[in-house]
Design a protein around this motif. Structure first.
Motif, PDB file in Angstrom:
ATOM      1  N   MET A   3       0.846  -1.203   0.000  1.00  0.00           N
ATOM      2  CA  MET A   3       0.000   0.000   0.000  1.00  0.00           C
ATOM      3  C   MET A   3       0.879   1.250   0.000  1.00  0.00           C
ATOM      4  O   MET A   3       1.946   1.263   0.601  1.00  0.00           O
ATOM      5  CB  MET A   3      -0.879   0.028   1.259  1.00  0.00           C
ATOM      6  CG  MET A   3      -1.706  -1.224   1.427  1.00  0.00           C
ATOM      7  SD  MET A   3      -3.301  -1.085   0.614  1.00  0.00           S
ATOM      8  CE  MET A   3      -3.978  -2.680   1.063  1.00  0.00           C
ATOM      9  N   PHE A   4       0.376   2.276  -0.619  1.00  0.00           N
ATOM     10  CA  PHE A   4       1.162   3.502  -0.728  1.00  0.00           C
ATOM     11  C   PHE A   4       0.475   4.624   0.042  1.00  0.00           C
ATOM     12  O   PHE A   4      -0.735   4.606   0.241  1.00  0.00           O
ATOM     13  CB  PHE A   4       1.287   3.900  -2.196  1.00  0.00           C
ATOM     14  CG  PHE A   4       1.827   2.793  -3.046  1.00  0.00           C
ATOM     15  CD1 PHE A   4       3.187   2.509  -3.055  1.00  0.00           C
ATOM     16  CD2 PHE A   4       0.970   2.007  -3.813  1.00  0.00           C
ATOM     17  CE1 PHE A   4       3.683   1.482  -3.832  1.00  0.00           C
ATOM     18  CE2 PHE A   4       1.467   0.970  -4.585  1.00  0.00           C
ATOM     19  CZ  PHE A   4       2.833   0.706  -4.593  1.00  0.00           C
ATOM     20  N   ASP A   5       1.310   5.621   0.410  1.00  0.00           N
ATOM     21  CA  ASP A   5       0.704   6.773   1.089  1.00  0.00           C
ATOM     22  C   ASP A   5       0.310   7.834   0.066  1.00  0.00           C
ATOM     23  O   ASP A   5       0.571   7.704  -1.128  1.00  0.00           O
ATOM     24  CB  ASP A   5       1.669   7.321   2.155  1.00  0.00           C
ATOM     25  CG  ASP A   5       2.988   7.746   1.525  1.00  0.00           C
ATOM     26  OD1 ASP A   5       2.981   8.150   0.341  1.00  0.00           O
ATOM     27  OD2 ASP A   5       4.025   7.644   2.202  1.00  0.00           O
ATOM     28  N   PRO A  55      -9.731  -4.142  -1.674  1.00  0.00           N
ATOM     29  CA  PRO A  55      -9.210  -5.379  -2.282  1.00  0.00           C
ATOM     30  C   PRO A  55     -10.348  -6.200  -2.910  1.00  0.00           C
ATOM     31  O   PRO A  55     -11.448  -6.259  -2.362  1.00  0.00           O
ATOM     32  CB  PRO A  55      -8.593  -6.125  -1.099  1.00  0.00           C
ATOM     33  CG  PRO A  55      -8.388  -5.090  -0.034  1.00  0.00           C
ATOM     34  CD  PRO A  55      -9.465  -4.079  -0.218  1.00  0.00           C
ATOM     35  N   GLY A  56     -10.066  -6.778  -4.052  1.00  0.00           N
ATOM     36  CA  GLY A  56     -11.038  -7.679  -4.666  1.00  0.00           C
ATOM     37  C   GLY A  56     -12.193  -7.006  -5.387  1.00  0.00           C
ATOM     38  O   GLY A  56     -12.988  -7.674  -6.037  1.00  0.00           O
ATOM     39  N   GLY A  81      -9.583  -9.669 -11.240  1.00  0.00           N
ATOM     40  CA  GLY A  81      -8.942 -10.079  -9.982  1.00  0.00           C
ATOM     41  C   GLY A  81      -8.162  -8.975  -9.283  1.00  0.00           C
ATOM     42  O   GLY A  81      -7.510  -9.223  -8.267  1.00  0.00           O
ATOM     43  N   ARG A  82      -8.208  -7.780  -9.852  1.00  0.00           N
ATOM     44  CA  ARG A  82      -7.470  -6.686  -9.218  1.00  0.00           C
ATOM     45  C   ARG A  82      -8.273  -6.094  -8.060  1.00  0.00           C
ATOM     46  O   ARG A  82      -9.475  -6.314  -7.928  1.00  0.00           O
ATOM     47  CB  ARG A  82      -7.213  -5.577 -10.251  1.00  0.00           C
ATOM     48  CG  ARG A  82      -6.173  -5.938 -11.297  1.00  0.00           C
ATOM     49  CD  ARG A  82      -5.800  -4.715 -12.122  1.00  0.00           C
ATOM     50  NE  ARG A  82      -6.877  -4.291 -12.994  1.00  0.00           N
ATOM     51  CZ  ARG A  82      -6.890  -4.522 -14.319  1.00  0.00           C
ATOM     52  NH1 ARG A  82      -5.915  -5.162 -14.888  1.00  0.00           N
ATOM     53  NH2 ARG A  82      -7.892  -4.107 -15.048  1.00  0.00           N
ATOM     54  N   TRP A 102      -4.011  -2.311  -8.957  1.00  0.00           N
ATOM     55  CA  TRP A 102      -5.251  -1.692  -8.495  1.00  0.00           C
ATOM     56  C   TRP A 102      -5.936  -0.932  -9.627  1.00  0.00           C
ATOM     57  O   TRP A 102      -5.301  -0.126 -10.305  1.00  0.00           O
ATOM     58  CB  TRP A 102      -4.941  -0.705  -7.346  1.00  0.00           C
ATOM     59  CG  TRP A 102      -4.299  -1.364  -6.161  1.00  0.00           C
ATOM     60  CD1 TRP A 102      -2.971  -1.598  -5.971  1.00  0.00           C
ATOM     61  CD2 TRP A 102      -4.971  -1.888  -5.005  1.00  0.00           C
ATOM     62  NE1 TRP A 102      -2.757  -2.235  -4.766  1.00  0.00           N
ATOM     63  CE2 TRP A 102      -3.961  -2.432  -4.152  1.00  0.00           C
ATOM     64  CE3 TRP A 102      -6.308  -1.952  -4.606  1.00  0.00           C
ATOM     65  CZ2 TRP A 102      -4.274  -3.032  -2.927  1.00  0.00           C
ATOM     66  CZ3 TRP A 102      -6.609  -2.544  -3.385  1.00  0.00           C
ATOM     67  CH2 TRP A 102      -5.595  -3.086  -2.553  1.00  0.00           C
ATOM     68  N   ASP A 103      -7.205  -1.204  -9.815  1.00  0.00           N
ATOM     69  CA  ASP A 103      -7.992  -0.356 -10.709  1.00  0.00           C
ATOM     70  C   ASP A 103      -8.144   0.991 -10.020  1.00  0.00           C
ATOM     71  O   ASP A 103      -8.321   1.049  -8.803  1.00  0.00           O
ATOM     72  CB  ASP A 103      -9.395  -0.950 -10.925  1.00  0.00           C
ATOM     73  CG  ASP A 103      -9.375  -2.054 -11.969  1.00  0.00           C
ATOM     74  OD1 ASP A 103      -8.334  -2.220 -12.630  1.00  0.00           O
ATOM     75  OD2 ASP A 103     -10.401  -2.750 -12.111  1.00  0.00           O
ATOM     76  N   VAL A 104      -8.109   2.052 -10.798  1.00  0.00           N
ATOM     77  CA  VAL A 104      -8.114   3.373 -10.190  1.00  0.00           C
ATOM     78  C   VAL A 104      -9.360   4.163 -10.590  1.00  0.00           C
ATOM     79  O   VAL A 104      -9.709   4.256 -11.757  1.00  0.00           O
ATOM     80  CB  VAL A 104      -6.843   4.162 -10.581  1.00  0.00           C
ATOM     81  CG1 VAL A 104      -6.967   5.624 -10.177  1.00  0.00           C
ATOM     82  CG2 VAL A 104      -5.623   3.532  -9.928  1.00  0.00           C
TER      83      VAL A 104
END
Ligand SMILES: [Zn+2]
Length: 411
Positions: A1-3, A25-26, A31-32, A74-76
């Motif tokens: 995880m990022f800040d 998540p999920g 599956g992202r 991660w989808d954004v």
């Protein structure tokens, strides 16, 4: 995880920074996970999308959900406060100009570009699934990108045209394609294959552009030549080798093969050899890769005089497109025509007689060495696009894809 700072740097949303991150998540596609990023302006200064002037006066803000490229796995989804500013210069409210997000767009520019690139390689359905974006949205984005990227046509430097038709739907409907054959640029695609279709193209050109055309290469069966003569005062019609050779294959070689097979009906083995040789006979000799195929062809031809004559005269006819000297070409034609008429082979004599009105257009090849082989390549590509771009339900989109696939290779 990022800040938040890392994602702000990674994201590169000029003028904006991350105010909140929500990892889910999920919940993404394929599956992202899904990352919801809330952005906030980093400054009060805003650039007017109409005139480019800077303003500090906020008119209103609307929150928008915007899709961006996935970050790692991660989808954004961005939540962007889309600002309207009051511009002193324009004296009115206008949207803030952002370099990473177009006006009224629901995905970032880089996602639009990624979708556009992917949509050139795979069907919309797959692209939509890959980014978890609706089918219609993907198609609209691709269409938008194609329109943006389509190069202007430099009519001042277009002196040659190539024309051909291709089947749209099981050969019942046709479209006409017009290209610049030297630089391989598709100039125009239109539904239909009649004189009227081609007329629509010519009528869309300025008279000075039409006057610049020196030659138009085409299939001798098309009715396009009359339109060329009517609209391009300085153009010569050139009939291309490929179509004439293909017609010869169908009308002479194949006819002779069938006639010979019928004549040999009492000799079962000879008959079978002739009947089964269609593929071998219609191929160009230089394309027979296997020595055994060449040997079989030689054997077949030496055993059958009529087939041999038809075959040799085809090769000789093709030589007509090799000349650059008009006089030599005319001599070659005269010799060929005489041999065709003396052959006694009815389909060949018929073909030769029908070719007479087109001879000037074949000899014109000496002055304008054009051919439509570029159109062959384009036709193959069209088949791929047809399969991929879900066919013809949106003809404009389909034609746009064809034009974008051949933007021309000379500047
Ligand atoms: Zn302004």
């Amino acid at each position: 995880m990022f800040d938040k700072d890392t994602i702000t740097q990674l994201g590169g949303w000029t003028g904006y920074r991350v105010s909140e991150l929500d990892y889910r998540p999920g919940e993404g596609s394929m599956g992202r996970g899904k990352l919801i990023i809330r952005l906030e302006p980093a400054s009060k200064a805003m650039r007017c999308s109409r005139c480019g002037h800077i303003s500090h006066t906020l008119h209103e803000t609307t929150l928008r959900r915007i899709r961006d490229l996935p970050i790692l796995d991660w989808d954004v989804e961005l939540i962007v406060p889309r600002r309207r500013l009051w511009c002193e210069h324009c004296n009115g409210p206008h949207l803030e100009e952002l370099d990473w997000l177009g006006a009224h767009r629901r995905v970032t520019r880089r996602l639009e570009q990624a979708i556009g690139r992917l949509a050139r390689m795979m069907p919309i359905k797959q692209v939509a699934a890959f980014y978890d974006i609706g089918w219609h949205t993907v198609k609209a984005i691709d269409k938008y990108m194609l329109n943006q990227q389509l190069p202007d046509i430099d009519w001042h430097n277009i002196h040659y045209l190539g024309m051909d038709e291709f089947a749209l739907h099981k050969g019942q409907r046709y479209a006409t394609i017009i290209v610049e054959p030297v630089r391989r640029q598709v100039l125009w695609v239109g539904e239909g294959n009649s004189r009227k279709t081609v007329r629509r193209f010519f009528e869309s050109l300025d008279p000075e552009h039409r006057a610049r055309i020196r030659a138009v290469v085409m299939d001798m069966n098309a009715a396009f030549d009359l339109e060329v003569r009517a609209h391009c005062p300085n153009a010569e019609v050139v009939y291309d080798l490929f179509h004439v050779a293909a017609k010869y294959g169908r009308e002479v070689i194949d006819r002779v093969r069938i006639d010979e097979a019928n004549r040999l009906r009492h000799d079962r083995q000879a008959r079978r050899v002739v009947k089964s040789a269609r593929w071998l006979l219609l191929r160009n000799r230089e394309n027979l890769s296997h020595p055994a195929q060449q040997a079989r062809l030689d054997e077949l031809l030496s055993a059958n005089e009529t087939l041999m004559a038809a075959y040799v005269l085809k090769e000789d006819l093709k030589q007509l497109w090799r000349f650059t000297d008009e006089h030599q070409a005319r001599l070659h034609w005269a010799g060929w025509y005489r041999r065709a008429m003396e052959s006694g082979i009815e389909p060949l004599m018929r073909f030769a007689r029908r070719l007479v009105p087109y001879v000037e257009g074949i000899i014109a090849h000496c002055r304008h060495p054009l051919h439509t082989s570029v159109l062959e390549g384009i036709n193959n590509k069209i088949k791929v696009i047809k399969r991929m771009a879900y066919g013809f339900r949106d003809m404009e989109y389909f034609f746009l894809k064809i034009r974008a696939a051949f933007p021309g290779n000379l500047r």
